[in-house]
Design an enzyme around this catalytic site. Structure first.
Site, PDB file in Angstrom:
ATOM      1  N   ASP A 109       0.891  -1.165   0.048  1.00  0.00           N
ATOM      2  CA  ASP A 109      -0.009  -0.059  -0.005  1.00  0.00           C
ATOM      3  C   ASP A 109       0.864   1.293  -0.122  1.00  0.00           C
ATOM      4  OD1 ASP A 109       0.959  -0.116   2.497  1.00  0.00           O
ATOM      5  OD2 ASP A 109      -1.080   0.086   3.520  1.00  0.00           O
ATOM      6  N   ASP A 113      -1.314  -6.147  -0.345  1.00  0.00           N
ATOM      7  CA  ASP A 113      -1.391  -5.499   0.931  1.00  0.00           C
ATOM      8  C   ASP A 113      -2.899  -5.312   1.220  1.00  0.00           C
ATOM      9  OD1 ASP A 113       0.364  -5.154   2.860  1.00  0.00           O
ATOM     10  OD2 ASP A 113       1.320  -3.221   2.087  1.00  0.00           O
ATOM     11  N   LYS A 120      -1.282  -9.478   2.572  1.00  0.00           N
ATOM     12  CA  LYS A 120      -0.289  -9.101   3.687  1.00  0.00           C
ATOM     13  C   LYS A 120      -1.513  -7.984   4.726  1.00  0.00           C
ATOM     14  CE  LYS A 120       3.344  -6.069   3.526  1.00  0.00           C
ATOM     15  NZ  LYS A 120       3.087  -4.922   4.455  1.00  0.00           N
ATOM     16  N   GLU A 134      -1.259  -5.695   8.458  1.00  0.00           N
ATOM     17  CA  GLU A 134      -0.304  -4.924   9.604  1.00  0.00           C
ATOM     18  C   GLU A 134      -0.701  -5.530  10.950  1.00  0.00           C
ATOM     19  OE1 GLU A 134       0.204  -0.937   8.947  1.00  0.00           O
ATOM     20  OE2 GLU A 134       1.042  -1.189   7.099  1.00  0.00           O
ATOM     21  N   GLU A 178       9.581  -4.449  10.172  1.00  0.00           N
ATOM     22  CA  GLU A 178       9.945  -3.015   9.427  1.00  0.00           C
ATOM     23  C   GLU A 178      10.647  -2.088  10.501  1.00  0.00           C
ATOM     24  OE1 GLU A 178       6.955  -1.149   7.114  1.00  0.00           O
ATOM     25  OE2 GLU A 178       7.908   0.980   6.795  1.00  0.00           O
TER      26      GLU A 178
HETATM   27  O1  KIV Z   1       3.435  -1.292   1.466  1.00  0.00           O
HETATM   28  C1  KIV Z   1       4.470  -1.440   1.502  1.00  0.00           C
HETATM   29  O2  KIV Z   1       5.533  -1.611   0.449  1.00  0.00           O
HETATM   30  C2  KIV Z   1       5.002  -2.400   2.518  1.00  0.00           C
HETATM   31  C3  KIV Z   1       6.618  -2.588   2.630  1.00  0.00           C
HETATM   32  C4  KIV Z   1       7.312  -1.460   2.919  1.00  0.00           C
HETATM   33  C5  KIV Z   1       7.159  -3.964   3.368  1.00  0.00           C
HETATM   34  O3  KIV Z   1       4.535  -2.942   3.319  1.00  0.00           O
END
Ligand code: KIV
Length: 305
Positions: free
Chosen positions: A46, A85, A115, A117, A184
């Protein structure tokens, strides 16, 4: 047809001590290039919001944005594992929303996993999505969707209390069935400890060299922006300069009348041109310009034959 990289392949790489290279991708051409050079995992992050859409954070990015770009990345990929994401607001409201949005993202992009968070706070959503057959990558440490709550883009887990919390987050994600975890902005020593304490791969960004793999934002490693230079990113190229130079050359060539030349134009038979002249007479200067180009083209084709 080449086989796509699976979560089992990713686990195998970690088990064999083979460092895993993951890179973000947001569109068809750069996904195709990354796939061609053998990057095994492409993340449709994202960060799209910041590096492609021009927002100041990842917060405004929507599920529809992720699907639009995720599907393009999947179309550009023959072998890489594509992980998309889940954007802000698509899973924080409860596991049911998380499941609905993860299902939509997978169904409408064709990606291989999603993915999201958060550690312990996201564990239930992770386990429900995994139970539904959708592989999930976790993401802890700095979680940019919570940037307003954590007070900026800063290194996480520096105090013993925060570090122990992060270790518990990683364990919770592994127990919930995540197949890998992004770490991260985590101090190197802590990232190493987490990597030793979970049996799934850890993928670091600003988390030092002891993770199972590394992830970087494509625009950072390609040197596209002068104003975005994160400490953890190495600029493997200066594509911003290359773009500027090529675009300047193009503008100057158009303005100087040196582009396009006969080589970059298309040939028309002189009898057809004669006919057109008779059928649609135009201002004299137009036709003399057409004749000049035609003569040039004929010269080129005679030279070429
Ligand atoms: O959104 C993204 O690019 C990420 C990376 C920084 C791991 O989550």
């Amino acid at each position: 047809m080449a086989k796509h990289v699976t979560v089992l392949d990713i686990q195998r790489m970690r088990d064999h001590g083979q460092p895993i290279a993951m890179l973000t991708a947001y569109d068809y051409p750069t996904a195709k290039l990354a796939d061609e050079v053998g990057i095994p995992i492409l993340l449709v992050g994202d960060t799209l919001g910041m590096v492609v859409l021009g927002y100041e954070s990842t917060i405004p990015v929507t599920v529809d944005d992720m699907i639009h770009h995720g599907a393009a990345v999947v179309r550009g990929t023959k072998r890489a594992h594509v992980v998309v994401d889940m954007p802000f607001g698509s899973y924080q409201t409860g596991w049911h929303d998380a499941l609905v949005n993860a299902t939509r993202i997978m169904q409408e992009t064709g990606c291989a996993s999603v993915k999201l968070e958060g550690g312990q706070r996201s564990a239930e959503a992770v386990s429900r999505i995994v139970e539904a057959g959708i592989p999930v990558m976790g993401h802890i440490g700095l979680t940019p969707q919570s940037v307003n709550a954590v007070g900026g883009f800063r290194v996480q887990g520096k105090t013993p209390r925060d570090a122990v919390h992060l270790i518990a987050d990683a364990k919770a994600l592994a127990e919930a069935g995540a197949y890998a975890i992004v770490l991260e902005l985590v101090p190197t020593a802590l990232a190493h400890m987490i990597t030793q304490r979970v049996s799934i791969p850890t993928i670091g960004i600003g988390a030092g060299p002891f993770c199972s793999g590394q992830v970087q934002v494509q625009h950072d490693i390609l040197g596209l922006y002068d104003e975005l230079r994160p400490k953890h990113a190495r600029r493997f190229a200066e594509l911003g300069d290359a773009y500027r130079s090529a675009m300047t050359d193009y503008r100057e060539a158009v303005e100087a009348g040196t582009f396009p030349t006969a080589k970059e134009s298309f040939y028309m038979d002189d009898r057809a041109l004669e006919l057109i002249k008779r059928m649609a007479p135009g201002p004299e200067q137009d036709m003399s310009m057409a004749e000049r180009v035609l003569r040039e083209l004929q010269d080129v084709s005679t030279r070429g034959s």
